[in-house]
Design a protein around this motif. Sequence first.
Motif, PDB file in Angstrom:
ATOM      1  N   UNK A 127      -0.124  10.178   2.856  1.00 19.19           N
ATOM      2  CA  UNK A 127       0.070  11.633   2.747  1.00 19.19           C
ATOM      3  C   UNK A 127       0.032  12.090   1.294  1.00 19.19           C
ATOM      4  N   UNK A 128      -0.702  13.182   1.059  1.00 18.85           N
ATOM      5  CA  UNK A 128      -0.759  13.745  -0.289  1.00 18.85           C
ATOM      6  C   UNK A 128      -1.912  13.220  -1.121  1.00 18.85           C
TER       7      UNK A 128
ATOM      8  N   UNK B 281      -2.860   9.582  -7.384  1.00 17.94           N
ATOM      9  CA  UNK B 281      -2.746  11.051  -7.525  1.00 17.94           C
ATOM     10  C   UNK B 281      -3.335  11.520  -8.856  1.00 17.94           C
ATOM     11  N   UNK B 282      -3.041  10.784  -9.905  1.00 12.82           N
ATOM     12  CA  UNK B 282      -3.561  11.138 -11.237  1.00 12.82           C
ATOM     13  C   UNK B 282      -5.064  10.831 -11.347  1.00 12.82           C
ATOM     14  N   UNK B 283      -5.462   9.642 -10.903  1.00 15.29           N
ATOM     15  CA  UNK B 283      -6.841   9.200 -11.149  1.00 15.29           C
ATOM     16  C   UNK B 283      -7.854   9.863 -10.233  1.00 15.29           C
ATOM     17  N   UNK B 284      -7.427  10.264  -9.016  1.00 17.09           N
ATOM     18  CA  UNK B 284      -8.416  10.853  -8.108  1.00 17.09           C
ATOM     19  C   UNK B 284      -8.870  12.243  -8.550  1.00 17.09           C
ATOM     20  N   UNK B 285      -8.176  12.811  -9.564  1.00 15.76           N
ATOM     21  CA  UNK B 285      -8.654  14.074 -10.143  1.00 15.76           C
ATOM     22  C   UNK B 285      -9.960  13.863 -10.910  1.00 15.76           C
ATOM     23  N   UNK B 286     -10.163  12.649 -11.396  1.00 14.98           N
ATOM     24  CA  UNK B 286     -11.293  12.387 -12.305  1.00 14.98           C
ATOM     25  C   UNK B 286     -12.288  11.358 -11.770  1.00 14.98           C
ATOM     26  N   UNK B 287     -11.854  10.547 -10.813  1.00 14.18           N
ATOM     27  CA  UNK B 287     -12.675   9.418 -10.378  1.00 14.18           C
ATOM     28  C   UNK B 287     -12.730   9.314  -8.860  1.00 14.18           C
ATOM     29  N   UNK B 288     -13.713   8.510  -8.418  1.00 16.17           N
ATOM     30  CA  UNK B 288     -13.855   8.186  -7.003  1.00 16.17           C
ATOM     31  C   UNK B 288     -12.974   6.951  -6.738  1.00 16.17           C
TER      32      UNK B 288
ATOM     33  N   UNK C 274       0.817  -1.220   0.000  1.00 14.37           N
ATOM     34  CA  UNK C 274       0.000   0.000   0.000  1.00 14.37           C
ATOM     35  C   UNK C 274       0.852   1.272   0.000  1.00 14.37           C
ATOM     36  N   UNK C 275       2.093   1.160   0.446  1.00  9.98           N
ATOM     37  CA  UNK C 275       2.947   2.352   0.507  1.00  9.98           C
ATOM     38  C   UNK C 275       3.844   2.523  -0.725  1.00  9.98           C
ATOM     39  N   UNK C 276       3.652   1.708  -1.729  1.00  4.76           N
ATOM     40  CA  UNK C 276       4.522   1.772  -2.921  1.00  4.76           C
ATOM     41  C   UNK C 276       4.284   3.062  -3.708  1.00  4.76           C
ATOM     42  N   UNK C 277       5.341   3.530  -4.332  1.00  6.10           N
ATOM     43  CA  UNK C 277       5.220   4.789  -5.085  1.00  6.10           C
ATOM     44  C   UNK C 277       4.294   4.635  -6.287  1.00  6.10           C
ATOM     45  N   UNK C 278       4.247   3.432  -6.851  1.00  2.00           N
ATOM     46  CA  UNK C 278       3.380   3.196  -8.017  1.00  2.00           C
ATOM     47  C   UNK C 278       1.922   3.460  -7.704  1.00  2.00           C
ATOM     48  N   UNK C 279       1.489   3.045  -6.531  1.00  2.00           N
ATOM     49  CA  UNK C 279       0.101   3.244  -6.124  1.00  2.00           C
ATOM     50  C   UNK C 279      -0.157   4.729  -5.859  1.00  2.00           C
TER      51      UNK C 279
END
Lengths: 249, 249
Positions: free
Chosen positions: B59-60, B21-28, B11-16
């Motif tokens: 975070x973030x 970060x990108x997808x939460x701009x457009x999706x739930x 869950x803490x991987x940078x890939x996730x």
Amino acid sequence: MRLLITNDDGVHAKGIHILCKELEKYHDIVIVAPSDQRSATSHSITIREPLIVNEVELPGLKSKAYSVSGTPADCVRIAVDQIVDKVDMVISGINIGYNLGTDILYSGTVSAAVEATLCDIPAIAVSTEWHAELYSYENAAKYVRKIIEVADTNGLQDDIVLNVNVPPIEKKDIKGLKVCRIGKVQHSHYYVKDDSDKENVVYRLEGVRKVEHDEETDSYYIDKGYVTVTPLHYDLTNFGILNEVEVWF
Amino acid sequence: MRLLITNDDGVHAKGIHILCKELEKYHDIVIVAPSDQRSATSHSITIREPLIVNEVELPGLKSKAYSVSGTPADCVRIAVDQIVDKVDMVISGINIGYNLGTDILYSGTVSAAVEATLCDIPAIAVSTEWHAELYSYENAAKYVRKIIEVADTNGLQDDIVLNVNVPPIEKKDIKGLKVCRIGKVQHSHYYVKDDSDKENVVYRLEGVRKVEHDEETDSYYIDKGYVTVTPLHYDLTNFGILNEVEVWF
């Protein structure tokens, strides 16, 4: 033929013992199997930890046997690479519990057989129901012996797994053998919350198996009393939709 | 859309993080991922141990995130059953390391996506090379966003996984996107004996990846600088040989 036997129930499982007892009458056998129970490990492999290999004596068998501190797929990989010279076929099982339908994706037994085909060795995976009596394992072992013969005679390609399931009934009640596709198996009521743990949110798996009884699938025929055989391959590409998806982009 | 994000790097991987970060701009978005690194766990599931689920703050990110003490496939199962209502699509990744060719059989990332389709949810698995720079993850996240749109517009069936790999090069150097089949990946020199252990016979995996560069496969196109997309399915039946094997028996 020189056969490598493995499984996902561990080197001391009765399924491996009964299978080897039958096949070593006719073939040169080496057993390389996990040191303990590794069900539902699927196609996982050990990449960080070392593998410990021990020769073990299995009373009542004349074949050499090795335990490996890894998964079923590890066993095939290290057996082919380090332990056994020139394997003609890999036989994985007899598994305690069917490997039918999409449940094979979770199966260490089937994955070991698939791993064999990645090493260019044809393979057979064999399973019976978990509550099966001893005679079911003996039936299964005899069916495997025949299927090996048939596969060898017909030149089973080195990229094919035959996935075999044997119903837990007496030999005289087995209706015959069906070559068929796999069905879809779904599970319901996966997880139940365990409130006895006061510190963590804990769930336990208490699944109910729901089989879709499409006709002509492995689940369908096994319930009717047939031994089922499904040829599998390792290519997950969905060729049926490949051209359609190409048009999307 | 409501998207479930998971992976096999934890869950803490940078890939996730970059993907969310990108997808939460457009999706739930809801993230449900293993509590730690679970690479090469394939489609294994936890059947004996309980699963511990913890909400974690990343975070973030504004999306909710949960860690699960299990495998990637467990994460999808418990998320769908207990944590998230009505998931429209599962996105698994961005994996640290390609998932190309037959190597996808070992992959927890791809298996999580396949598990989604067993739950009747379409899925995308996405990976980039292990030594990729940050911008490769950002490229991958942007490609996934576009691929979700395209898949949604064209009605990606709920039994299909799109397996996506993104080359570790700058955006301007990416040649485009190829929809293609998977190739065969083989490994050589798997195991090396470790003589430092005096008590046990111990082997360590020191594999060299040998890719068969058949044309028009994922491995072929990724090396030429394309993003690759392969539709996968969960039916391992080898339909190409089914009728032939039927004649054998």
